[in-house]
Design an enzyme around this catalytic site. Structure first.
Site, PDB file in Angstrom:
ATOM      1  N   LYS A  57       0.810  -1.224   0.000  1.00  0.00           N
ATOM      2  CA  LYS A  57       0.000   0.000   0.000  1.00  0.00           C
ATOM      3  C   LYS A  57       0.845   1.276   0.000  1.00  0.00           C
ATOM      4  O   LYS A  57       0.374   2.346  -0.420  1.00  0.00           O
ATOM      5  CB  LYS A  57      -0.926   0.005   1.212  1.00  0.00           C
ATOM      6  CG  LYS A  57      -2.138  -0.911   1.086  1.00  0.00           C
ATOM      7  CD  LYS A  57      -3.171  -0.341   0.145  1.00  0.00           C
ATOM      8  CE  LYS A  57      -4.466  -1.125   0.186  1.00  0.00           C
ATOM      9  NZ  LYS A  57      -5.501  -0.538  -0.690  1.00  0.00           N
ATOM     10  N   SER A 310       1.139  -9.571  -0.445  1.00  0.00           N
ATOM     11  CA  SER A 310       0.820  -8.138  -0.428  1.00  0.00           C
ATOM     12  C   SER A 310       1.000  -7.489   0.937  1.00  0.00           C
ATOM     13  O   SER A 310       1.126  -6.262   1.027  1.00  0.00           O
ATOM     14  CB  SER A 310      -0.615  -7.916  -0.913  1.00  0.00           C
ATOM     15  OG  SER A 310      -1.537  -8.566  -0.053  1.00  0.00           O
TER      16      SER A 310
END
Length: 508
Positions: A57, A310
C-alpha cells in the site's frame, strides 16, 4: 466537462515515471521450493512484506501524494482506512514533511492506531465501519481544504501499485501467470494494465476471498455493485463494492478471477511460513491460495507462476484460527459428525472402520443411553475423494455420517460446544452475528436484548480480527413473529442459521 479517462499508454507512462524509490523498496522475488515441488510448477512470491509498512500500500499512497501540487501539499492530506493504506499515507506524509489526517473506525484495534500515530499523523476515530469513516473523511476534506488520498480507486494510486509489475518483468524471464489479490482492485488494475500492454501473453488472474468477491460480482453485473455483508477474515480485501476506475481497467485486462475460502487462505499462509518463515496476513496470502487452486483445477504442470505477498500485518491471535484450519484448506483433514452406539468399545470399533487413518480430533459427551454423536476429524491423503470413501465405509458398517468439512458454523463454533442436547425441547432460533471486537459490543447486545428473549446458547472466540463471529440461540416461545425484527435492531450483521446440520446434530 468530463475528465478524460487514462488509457493504457497513459498508465504505462505513469508507472515508468513513478518517483517513489526514495521511500519504496524494490522487493525480492523468492521461489517457494517446497510448494513448487508439490505442485509441479515454479512458484515465485513477490515479497511486499519487505516494505517499511510491511505492505504494498505504500507504493500507491506515496505515488499519489508525490503527484500533488505545492498548494495541495502545503494544505495537507486526509484519508480513511483501518489498515495498511493508513500507514502508507502516514509514512508518506512524514517523509515529505506534510500534515496528514487519518480517519479510522472506532472499532480499529489500538495496535493499528498506534502504528499510524507513530508516523506523526493525526488520527480521528469516527464511525463503526470503513464506509462511515470514508464519508466523514470526505466531509473533513471539504471543510478543511485537505486533499483526499483514496485507498484504491484513483489513477495515481493504481499506477503506484503497478510498479510491482515493472519490477517483476526485470526479475523473472518467461512468466506464465501472475496471481493478484483483489479488494477494491487497485493492485490488480495496476499490474494488469502494465502486463497486458507490454506482454499480453502473460496471464493475470485476480483472486478474491469468497466472502468479499465484489469484482467478480461487478464483472457479472457489468458495473460495480454493492454485495452487502463481507467476511472480515481477510480484512485487507474486505470491500463490498469494486472501484469505478479499477472496474473499468480490470474489465479490459484481467484474464480470470478465482475465489478462495478462508480455509484455503489459511493453507496458503502455512505454505508461505513453511518455505520462507514469513507470516503473511490473510489477504497477503490470498493470491497464493488462488495460484494453488488455479494450477490444480486446470491441471497445469509447468511454467513460472507468481503470487504477490501483499502484506504481513497480522495480529498474533489470528494464527490460532490459521493453525486449526490450514489442514482443512489443504484437504489434508476432513471433519465429520458420526453417530455411534453408546456402549463400551464403540470408539475402538469406529477407529477400526477408519483403518490406518489418523484421528486428529474427537469430541464427545454422553447424552443418551443408546447412542452418541461425536465430532471427529481425520487425516486425509486424497482430499474430498477420500472423504467420500470414508463416508461410504462408515455407512456400510451401520454408522450415520455427516460430512462437515465445508460447514463453517461447525468449524467456527460447534467443535467447541459438543456437550449433548438439552433435556427439554426448546423453541429456539439460531443466529450468527458479527460483533466488532470492542469492549462494549457484548453489553450493547445484552442491553438491546433486555428481557425480550431468553438466550439458550451462546458462543464466541476472539481471533485477533476486528470483528468476532458470535453464535446465539434465542427462545422464541410466544414471540416468534418478532424475532427477525429484534435481531436486526441490534445493529450488527446477522444471519439465521437454525437449519444448520451441525447445530441439529450436536446441540439442538
Amino acid at each position: 466537462m468530463v475528465e478524460k479517462q487514462l488509457d493504457a499508454q497513459g498508465y504505462l507512462k505513469k508507472i515508468l515515471l513513478a518517483r517513489i524509490y526514495d521511500l519504496v523498496k524494490v522487493t525480492p522475488l523468492q521461489k517457494l521450493d517446497t510448494l513448487s515441488s508439490r505442485l509441479g510448477v515454479n512458484v515465485l512470491l513477490k515479497r511486499e512484506d519487505y516494505q517499511h509498512i510491511h505492505s504494498f500500500k505504500l507504493r500507491g499512497a506515496y505515488h499519489k501524494i508525490k503527484n500533488l501540487d505545492d498548494a495541495q501539499l502545503k494544505a495537507g492530506i486526509i484519508t480513511a482506512s483501518a489498515g495498511n493504506h493508513a500507514q502508507g499515507v502516514a509514512l508518506s506524509a512524514k517523509n515529505l514533511g506534510i500534515t496528514a489526517v487519518i480517519v479510522m473506525p472506532t472499532t480499529t484495534p489500538d495496535l493499528k492506531i498506534d502504528a499510524v500515530r507513530s508516523y506523526g499523523a493525526e488520527v480521528v476515530l469516527y464511525g463503526s465501519c470503513f464506509n462511515e469513516s470514508y464519508d466523514y473523511a470526505q466531509q473533513l476534506s471539504k471543510k478543511k481544504g485537505l486533499t483526499m488520498i483514496p485507498p484504491y480507486d484513483d489513477e495515481d494510486v493504481i499506477a503506484g501499485q503497478g510498479t510491482i509489475a515493472h519490477e517483476l518483468i526485470g526479475q523473472c524471464d518467461n512468466i506464465d501467470t501472475i496471481y493478484v489479490q483483489i479488494g477494491g482492485g487497485g493492485l490488480a488494475a495496476g499490474i494488469a494494465v502494465y502486463i497486458k500492454s507490454l506482454l499480453p501473453h502473460i496471464k493475470v488472474i485476480g483472486v478474491e476471498s469468497e466472502g468479499s468477491a465484489c469484482m467478480k460480482a461487478a464483472l457479472k453485473a457489468g458495473s460495480p455493485v454493492d454485495i452487502g455483508y463481507v467476511s472480515h477474515f481477510a480484512d485487507g480485501v474486505a470491500v463490498s463494492k469494486a472501484g469505478t476506475e479499477t472496474f473499468r481497467v480490470l474489465s479490459k485486462y484481467i484474464d480470470d478471477i478465482v475465489t478462495c475460502s478462508n480455509d484455503e487462505i489459511c493453507a496458503a499462509m502455512k505454505d508461505i511460513f513453511d518455505d520462507t518463515r514469513a507470516i503473511a496476513e490473510p489477504s497477503g496470502a490470498l493470491s497464493l491460495a488462488g495460484l494453488k487452486k488455479y494450477v490444480r483445477e486446470h491441471n497445469i504442470k509447468s511454467g513460472n507462476h507468481i503470487a504477490i505477498l501483499s502484506g504481513a500485518n497480522v495480529k498474533f491471535h489470528t494464527l490460532r484460527m490459521v493453525a486449526e484450519r490450514c489442514d482443512v484448506g489443504e484437504m489434508a483433514e476432513g471433519i465429520m459428525a458420526v453417530e455411534i452406539p453408546e456402549k463400551s468399545g464403540a470408539f475402538l470399533d469406529l477407529t477400526k472402520t477408519l483403518g490406518d487413518r489418523v484421528v486428529t480430533e474427537f469430541s464427545y459427551r454422553y447424552s443418551q443411553s443408546d447412542k452418541a454423536m461425536v465430532f471427529a476429524s481425520v487425516e486425509l491423503t486424497d482430499g474430498k475423494k477420500e472423504m467420500v470413501e470414508i463416508g461410504k465405509a462408515l455407512k456400510k458398517n451401520g454408522y450415520t455420517v455427516t460430512d462437515l468439512t465445508d460447514d463453517t458454523l461447525a468449524k467456527d463454533h460447534m467443535r467447541y460446544m459438543v456437550g449433548g442436547h438439552p433435556h427439554t425441547e426448546l423453541n429456539e432460533r439460531l443466529f450468527l452475528f458479527e460483533f466488532p471486537a470492542t469492549a462494549n459490543a457484548l453489553p450493547k447486545f445484552l442491553e438491546t436484548l433486555g428481557d425480550a428473549y431468553n438466550i439458550t446458547l451462546f458462543h464466541f472466540r476472539i481471533t485477533g480480527l476486528e470483528f468476532c463471529s458470535v453464535l446465539c440461540a434465542l427462545d422464541v416461545t410466544g414471540k416468534e413473529d418478532n424475532v427477525l425484527d429484534f435481531v436486526k435492531s441490534v445493529g450488527y450483521p446477522v444471519e439465521e442459521v437454525t437449519d444448520n446440520a451441525a447445530y441439529r446434530l450436536f446441540v439442538k
